[in-house]
Design a protein around this motif. Structure first.
Motif, PDB file in Angstrom:
ATOM      1  N   THR A 259       0.847   5.170  -0.205  1.00  0.00           N
ATOM      2  CA  THR A 259      -0.092   6.285  -0.043  1.00  0.00           C
ATOM      3  C   THR A 259       0.636   7.608  -0.206  1.00  0.00           C
ATOM      4  O   THR A 259       1.668   7.838   0.428  1.00  0.00           O
ATOM      5  CB  THR A 259      -0.733   6.244   1.369  1.00  0.00           C
TER       6      THR A 259
ATOM      7  N   THR B 274      -3.221   8.435  10.846  1.00  0.00           N
ATOM      8  CA  THR B 274      -3.620   7.191  11.505  1.00  0.00           C
ATOM      9  C   THR B 274      -3.322   6.025  10.571  1.00  0.00           C
ATOM     10  O   THR B 274      -3.229   6.192   9.356  1.00  0.00           O
ATOM     11  CB  THR B 274      -5.133   7.174  11.844  1.00  0.00           C
ATOM     12  N   LEU B 275      -3.145   4.876  11.145  1.00  0.00           N
ATOM     13  CA  LEU B 275      -2.865   3.661  10.375  1.00  0.00           C
ATOM     14  C   LEU B 275      -3.789   2.577  10.877  1.00  0.00           C
ATOM     15  O   LEU B 275      -3.990   2.451  12.085  1.00  0.00           O
ATOM     16  CB  LEU B 275      -1.424   3.210  10.596  1.00  0.00           C
TER      17      LEU B 275
ATOM     18  N   ASN C  85       0.851  -1.185   0.000  1.00  0.00           N
ATOM     19  CA  ASN C  85       0.000   0.000   0.000  1.00  0.00           C
ATOM     20  C   ASN C  85       0.891   1.240   0.000  1.00  0.00           C
ATOM     21  O   ASN C  85       1.548   1.526   0.987  1.00  0.00           O
ATOM     22  CB  ASN C  85      -0.898  -0.044   1.244  1.00  0.00           C
TER      23      ASN C  85
ATOM     24  N   ASP D   7      -3.784  -0.841   9.306  1.00  0.00           N
ATOM     25  CA  ASP D   7      -3.408  -2.227   9.025  1.00  0.00           C
ATOM     26  C   ASP D   7      -2.277  -2.703   9.933  1.00  0.00           C
ATOM     27  O   ASP D   7      -1.119  -2.719   9.537  1.00  0.00           O
ATOM     28  CB  ASP D   7      -3.055  -2.431   7.547  1.00  0.00           C
TER      29      ASP D   7
HETATM   30  C1  LIG Z   1      -3.695   2.150   2.328  1.00  0.00           C
HETATM   31  O1  LIG Z   1      -3.352   3.105   3.314  1.00  0.00           O
HETATM   32  C2  LIG Z   1      -4.274   4.164   3.412  1.00  0.00           C
HETATM   33  C3  LIG Z   1      -3.720   5.160   4.395  1.00  0.00           C
HETATM   34  O2  LIG Z   1      -3.299   4.512   5.567  1.00  0.00           O
HETATM   35  C4  LIG Z   1      -5.631   3.636   3.813  1.00  0.00           C
HETATM   36  O3  LIG Z   1      -6.549   4.674   3.830  1.00  0.00           O
HETATM   37  C5  LIG Z   1      -6.079   2.570   2.829  1.00  0.00           C
HETATM   38  O4  LIG Z   1      -7.242   1.969   3.268  1.00  0.00           O
HETATM   39  C6  LIG Z   1      -5.002   1.514   2.652  1.00  0.00           C
HETATM   40  N1  LIG Z   1      -5.407   0.616   1.588  1.00  0.00           N
HETATM   41  C7  LIG Z   1      -5.242  -0.690   1.623  1.00  0.00           C
HETATM   42  C8  LIG Z   1      -5.659  -1.434   0.404  1.00  0.00           C
HETATM   43  O5  LIG Z   1      -4.774  -1.251   2.601  1.00  0.00           O
END
Ligand SMILES: *[C@@H]1O[C@H](CO)[C@@H](O)[C@H](O)[C@H]1NC(C)=O
Ligand SMILES: *[C@@H]1O[C@H](CO)[C@@H](O)[C@H](O)[C@H]1NC(C)=O
Ligand SMILES: *[C@@H]1O[C@H](CO)[C@@H](O)[C@H](O)[C@H]1NC(C)=O
Ligand SMILES: *[C@@H]1O[C@H](CO)[C@@H](O)[C@H](O)[C@H]1NC(C)=O
Length: 714
Positions: free
Chosen positions: A31, A103-104, A29, A106
């Motif tokens: 961003t 914020t995160l 991912n 995953d």
């Molecule tokens: C990727 O990271 C962004 C920002 O943290 C988040 O909004 C998005 O859901 C993520 N996408 C995936 C496919 O994990």
């Protein structure tokens, strides 16, 4: 698909998409982290503190250069007493901070923050923890912030930028987070930084071999059985049969490299007129499950250098019809949106330019993406100084060059070293491992007019060359030597270390350097702009071409010349106005010859034109709106320097005002004096809808133009 057209006078390019049909990575991912920053001009106590009340800080997006706007925009930032002096163009310097909350979600993934360039001595904190300090303002770096972030809650990244050591460089270098930033989250088992490397051991018009190396790091805590699947796509989007690299077990904490090759019959070769790009996706599976992927574009081309025949691209002789470019974009400073870079390259191409020397420092990834797609050759230059400062510019990179790099360096390991390494080796590793997939890069230049003695330089050059050869075998090295005859380079080791013999302003010495055994190709890395400079290139087959000083006027390098803030060596002025010598090069370089626009003498009205029919909200987009003081018939009045005042309505904002003038004058606000009858407003959209830009000057009839604002991507 990418497209642009060159039109004389008004419209240099159409609004072309800068997003291309590369196979998008999906499992990792990435961003965009350019928007939503907070900024504080000057130092601030506890600026890295998580709970710092920062609501009074200014909101902005990066790329951003705080030196070009100064502390109180639109007041002029330039000051005759500025410590940067005329070297830097009398710009402000010191410390400034950026913060961003994020914020995160995953959890369990590795989290990296990646900066394409921060000027300079960038200290990066995440949740108050100092992650690392990156000194060189022109190299990219990526920090692993997985341990410093929290998942679910608020995180704060704080970046201190410090240009206090002044004069900072011989020329303008700006200040701040002036290139793109991104956040990357991955599985603990993933392609390492710059870990997807492609080259073409065979590249002919009938057959090519694309070889890809994928370096995978296992930052999890158990051994995994990793396989790699590679998919190549041709320039027209045709997908090749997937290939695999054989499985390897990677222990926790280790790396492994996987290699596969793909044969291409009748490849669509990359050249300067049809810069065909393939794309390659490498997918990582662990214990049979796809978990990460990385993609790259690549060009299939055969670029060779020979002492007797010079440079050849796909079997055809080609010369560097080059210009040197510093990296400032005048009113935008160092924070050039990709669209501004595209505009500059388009203008240079119309003059017959086919090559750029990124003097005297490495370019951004965005710039190299454009040179790949637009068909330019690039001389990618590592440094302006090695261990000796150039002049009295004590803030230049000599301070760090040969001092031990502090971990984490934000770059992959330096080849051939296990212990501590000096910063220059880290930087060379960073540039070469980042840039080696770009077909536009013709050569690396290890430095510009380096002032160290030959005894000091020889082991440094040798080491840089080893690093280049280890990371990018096949790509050659030159150097912009300073007086090679008197400085010992023709008789000394340099001659055999550089693959192509280059020097600035010394044709005869370059020819001598080429001759001594074993003979090699030569290059005039820097020349004055007179068209007679081409005679030597034409007369000597082994001379591969030249780079004019310069393509475009630049800020700085005007010591003692206040209130002049920039130098004017360009074949174009700082906003792309073509000078007579620029038109002269069109003829020499075989470009379609254009004529300067007709001039008038009695100012009557302001004519406003837009170079693009629309502009987006993307921070990398910008539209140049031109206001010309004109006579009744519409001919521009070159003698006019009347102040032009812009106004804007609709969903748009004026990012900067500009003109080709190098007089100290603000680039912010709504007013700029015309230079040779012309000034520009640089506009970005703030939303969807019609934007109207008007321009007025003195008692002249006002002019206006409309363009469409668009949300989102370019
Ligand atoms: C990727 O990271 C962004 C920002 O943290 C988040 O909004 C998005 O859901 C993520 N996408 C995936 C496919 O994990
Ligand atoms: C490039 O062309 C030359 C001959 O012109 C040939 O010897 C060489 O093998 C080619 N290189 C590649 C990578 O195909
Ligand atoms: C690594 O091991 C720790 C316990 O030592 C565990 O909490 C963690 O989830 C493991 N991480 C991964 C990626 O397997
Ligand atoms: C790794 O996986 C491959 C196929 O996914 C399998 O053929 C191979 O036996 C595995 N190797 C080990 C050591 O488990």
């Amino acid at each position: 698909m990418f497209s642009f057209r060159v039109v004389t006078c008004l419209s240099y390019f159409v609004a072309a998409s800068l997003q291309f049909a590369a196979t998008a990575a999906q499992l990792r991912n990435t961003t965009d982290f350019n928007t939503g920053w907070l900024f504080h001009y000057g130092d601030a106590a506890d600026a890295q503190s998580k709970l710092l009340p920062d609501s009074s800080w200014r909101s902005l997006s990066v790329p951003h250069d705080w030196a070009i706007e100064g502390p109180n925009p639109p007041a002029s930032p330039f000051d005759s007493k500025a410590p940067s002096a005329g070297y830097g163009g009398y710009h402000p310097s010191g410390i400034a901070w950026y913060r961003k909350h994020f914020t995160l979600s995953d959890s369990g993934r590795k989290v990296y923050i990646e900066f394409d360039g921060v000027m300079q001595d960038a200290s990066v904190y995440v949740n108050e923890q100092l992650i690392g300090m990156h000194p060189y303002g022109y190299t990219s770096f990526r920090y692993d912030i997985s341990e410093a972030v929290s998942f679910g809650g608020d995180n704060v990244v704080a970046v201190k930028t410090d240009t206090s050591r002044q004069p900072g460089e011989r020329f303008y270098k700006g200040a701040g987070i002036y290139r793109d930033v991104r956040i990357i989250t991955t599985n603990p088992v993933h392609v390492d930084q710059y870990g997807l490397y492609v080259n073409t051991p065979l590249a002919t018009s009938s057959a090519a071999t694309v070889r890809a190396q994928t370096t995978v790091i296992n930052s999890g805590n158990k051994t995994v059985n990793v396989t790699i699947r590679g998919v190549l796509s041709s320039p027209d989007g045709t997908v090749f049969t997937p290939v695999a690299a054989s499985a390897q077990n990677i222990a926790a904490g280790s790396r492994a490299t996987f290699t596969f090759e793909i044969s291409v019959t009748n490849p669509k070769l990359w050249d300067l007129t049809t810069p065909n790009l393939y794309s390659l996706m490498s997918t990582v599976s662990a214990d049979g499950t796809p978990i990460d992927d990385e993609s790259t574009t690549l060009g299939i081309r055969n670029l060779t250098f020979s002492a007797s025949t010079g440079m050849s691209l796909n079997g055809k002789s080609v010369k560097f019809q080059g210009v040197c470019l510093h990296q400032d974009y005048h009113g935008l400073g160092m924070a050039a949106p990709k669209r501004a870079m595209q505009r500059r390259l388009t203008q240079l191409k119309a003059l017959g330019v086919n090559s750029i020397r990124t003097s005297h420092d490495p370019p951004s990834p965005a710039f190299l993406d454009l040179t790949d797609r637009m068909g330019f050759l690039v001389l990618n230059e590592f440094f302006d100084v090695w261990t000796s400062h150039k002049y009295s510019d004590v803030g230049d990179y000599a301070t760090y060059f040969n001092t031990v790099a502090k971990a984490p360096t934000g770059t992959p390991p330096v080849p051939g070293s296990s212990g501590p390494v000096p910063w220059y080796q880290v930087d060379v590793t960073s540039v070469v491992s980042r840039d080696r997939n770009h077909p536009s890069i013709a050569l690396y230049s290890t430095g510009n007019e380096i002032h160290d003695s030959i005894a000091t330089r020889t082991p440094l050059l040798k080491r840089m060359k080893e690093i280049v050869n280890a990371l990018d075998p096949g790509r050659l090295v030159t150097q912009a030597l300073l007086r090679p005859a008197t400085n010992g380079d023709i008789s000394g080791a340099t001659r055999t270390l550089v693959d192509v013999f280059g020097a600035n302003y010394r044709e005869a010495e370059v020819l001598d350097g080429m001759k001594t055994s074993p003979a090699r190709a030569g290059l005039l890395t820097e020349e004055t702009t007179g068209t007679n400079q081409w005679d030597a290139v034409r007369a000597n087959a082994g001379l591969t071409g030249l780079f004019l000083w310069t393509g475009v006027d630049h800020l700085g390098e005007v010591n003692g010349k206040w209130p002049t803030i920039g130098a004017v060596p360009g074949i174009m002025d700082a906003v792309g106005g073509v000078k007579p010598i620029g038109y002269a090069w069109q003829k020499v370089w075989g470009a379609p010859v254009t004529a300067p626009p007709a001039t008038g003498s009695t100012a009557s009205k302001v004519i406003v034109t837009a170079e693009a029919s629309s502009v987006s909200t993307d921070v990398n987009d910008v539209a140049y709106i031109k206001a010309s003081i004109s006579d009744v018939t519409g001919k521009f009045v070159a003698s006019s320097s009347s102040p032009i005042t812009f106004s804007i309505s609709g969903p748009g904002t004026i990012v900067a005002v500009d003109s080709g003038s190098q007089d100290a004058e603000s680039f912010r606000g709504n007013t700029r004096k015309a230079y040779q009858g012309v000034a520009y407003a640089l506009v970005r959209a703030t939303g969807e809808g019609a934007i109207i830009v008007k321009a007025s000057a003195g008692g002249l009839a006002e002019g206006s133009v409309g363009l469409g604002g668009r949300e989102g991507g370019m």
